[in-house]
Motif scaffolding. Sequence first.
Motif, short mmCIF file in Angstrom:
data_model
loop_
_atom_site.label_atom_id
_atom_site.label_comp_id
_atom_site.label_asym_id
_atom_site.label_seq_id
_atom_site.Cartn_x
_atom_site.Cartn_y
_atom_site.Cartn_z
N THR A 78 47.41 52.61 62.82
CA THR A 78 46.68 53.86 62.55
C THR A 78 47.25 54.63 61.36
O THR A 78 46.81 55.74 61.08
CB THR A 78 46.70 54.77 63.79
OG1 THR A 78 48.07 55.05 64.14
CG2 THR A 78 46.01 54.11 64.96
N THR A 97 32.33 50.20 61.99
CA THR A 97 32.44 50.64 63.39
C THR A 97 31.53 49.82 64.30
O THR A 97 31.82 49.63 65.46
CB THR A 97 32.08 52.13 63.52
OG1 THR A 97 30.81 52.37 62.93
CG2 THR A 97 33.11 53.00 62.82
N SER A 153 41.69 62.53 66.94
CA SER A 153 41.98 61.09 66.79
C SER A 153 43.39 60.83 66.30
O SER A 153 43.80 59.67 66.20
CB SER A 153 40.97 60.45 65.83
OG SER A 153 39.67 60.60 66.32
N GLY A 154 44.13 61.88 65.93
CA GLY A 154 45.52 61.71 65.52
C GLY A 154 45.79 61.90 64.04
O GLY A 154 46.86 61.52 63.56
N PRO A 204 39.98 50.24 63.53
CA PRO A 204 40.81 50.53 64.71
C PRO A 204 40.56 51.93 65.28
O PRO A 204 40.53 52.12 66.49
CB PRO A 204 42.25 50.42 64.18
CG PRO A 204 42.15 49.68 62.89
CD PRO A 204 40.78 49.92 62.36
N ASN A 205 40.38 52.92 64.41
CA ASN A 205 40.17 54.30 64.87
C ASN A 205 39.21 54.98 63.89
O ASN A 205 39.58 55.33 62.79
CB ASN A 205 41.51 55.05 64.92
CG ASN A 205 41.40 56.38 65.63
OD1 ASN A 205 40.33 56.96 65.72
ND2 ASN A 205 42.52 56.87 66.14
N ARG A 206 37.96 55.15 64.33
CA ARG A 206 36.93 55.69 63.40
C ARG A 206 37.21 57.12 62.99
O ARG A 206 36.79 57.56 61.92
CB ARG A 206 35.54 55.56 64.02
CG ARG A 206 35.34 56.26 65.33
CD ARG A 206 34.05 55.79 66.00
NE ARG A 206 32.88 56.13 65.23
CZ ARG A 206 32.19 57.25 65.37
NH1 ARG A 206 32.57 58.15 66.29
NH2 ARG A 206 31.14 57.50 64.64
N GLY A 207 37.97 57.86 63.80
CA GLY A 207 38.30 59.25 63.46
C GLY A 207 39.27 59.35 62.29
O GLY A 207 39.38 60.41 61.67
N LEU A 208 39.97 58.24 61.97
CA LEU A 208 40.94 58.26 60.87
C LEU A 208 40.40 57.57 59.61
O LEU A 208 41.14 57.38 58.66
CB LEU A 208 42.24 57.56 61.31
CG LEU A 208 42.96 58.20 62.49
CD1 LEU A 208 44.21 57.40 62.85
CD2 LEU A 208 43.33 59.64 62.19
N SER A 209 39.12 57.22 59.61
CA SER A 209 38.51 56.59 58.44
C SER A 209 37.70 57.63 57.67
O SER A 209 36.72 58.18 58.20
CB SER A 209 37.60 55.44 58.87
OG SER A 209 36.84 54.98 57.78
N ASP A 232 52.88 55.36 61.39
CA ASP A 232 52.77 54.51 62.58
C ASP A 232 53.68 53.30 62.39
O ASP A 232 53.46 52.49 61.49
CB ASP A 232 51.32 54.06 62.76
CG ASP A 232 51.14 53.14 63.96
OD1 ASP A 232 52.05 53.12 64.82
OD2 ASP A 232 50.12 52.44 64.05
#
Length: 223
Positions: A202, A57, A133-134, A96-101, A197
């Motif tokens: 994502t 990140t 975050s999805g 790309p998206n820290r909420g999905l890691s 996706d």
Amino acid sequence: MEGDRARNMNKKKKFVHDGLVKAELYGFLARTLAQEGFAGIDVMATNTQTSVSIYATKTDEVVGENSTRIRELSSLIRKRFNYPKDSLELYARKVPNRGLSASVQAESMKYKLLAGFPVRMAANGVIRFAMKSGAKGIEIAVSGKLRAQRAKTMKFRDGYMISTGEPRKIFVDEAVRHVLLKQGALGVKVQIMLSQDPEGVTGPKRPLPDHIEIIEPKAAEPL
């Protein structure tokens, strides 16, 4: 016959060796770059060059001022695994998206517990962030001596999560961290189910096997 067997054994040894190298490299970078939001690696090897992409990140801190940090890491890895000079390249890539890691969220959970947050509050904060975050679903398991002397496991979940089959390997990102507290060690396991996706940024490009898409019928043209 003996030649074929020797060739196959060499192939087997190579795959085992590559797997061990990647596992040790992952463990080393996970420990070294924990504060920088380490999220995983990709290793691409050819006959002459090995490229390692480090996902984090905080890529600026991974690279360091004037690329000093990443050169230092490259030197340590090259000495440990006996890579020839100029045959190893390290790249820092932003998540790309820290909420999905799962790795980033497990590390976040670890630092919250070390800071003295109650387990439920820490887990709910991570779950909310991941769902915003999805993420399609998330499950957090914390095991060890949580409050009392007796060890137990607490699970927190939200959304949709699959547990078996080939799609689990593709759609579920998983990470484990160990938290060393005064009362003993806690284990933190985070599983995040990604959504499909079409761009593959994502989440996986292909849909779940049980996904059904209903196509609207075309309007009938007048005769």
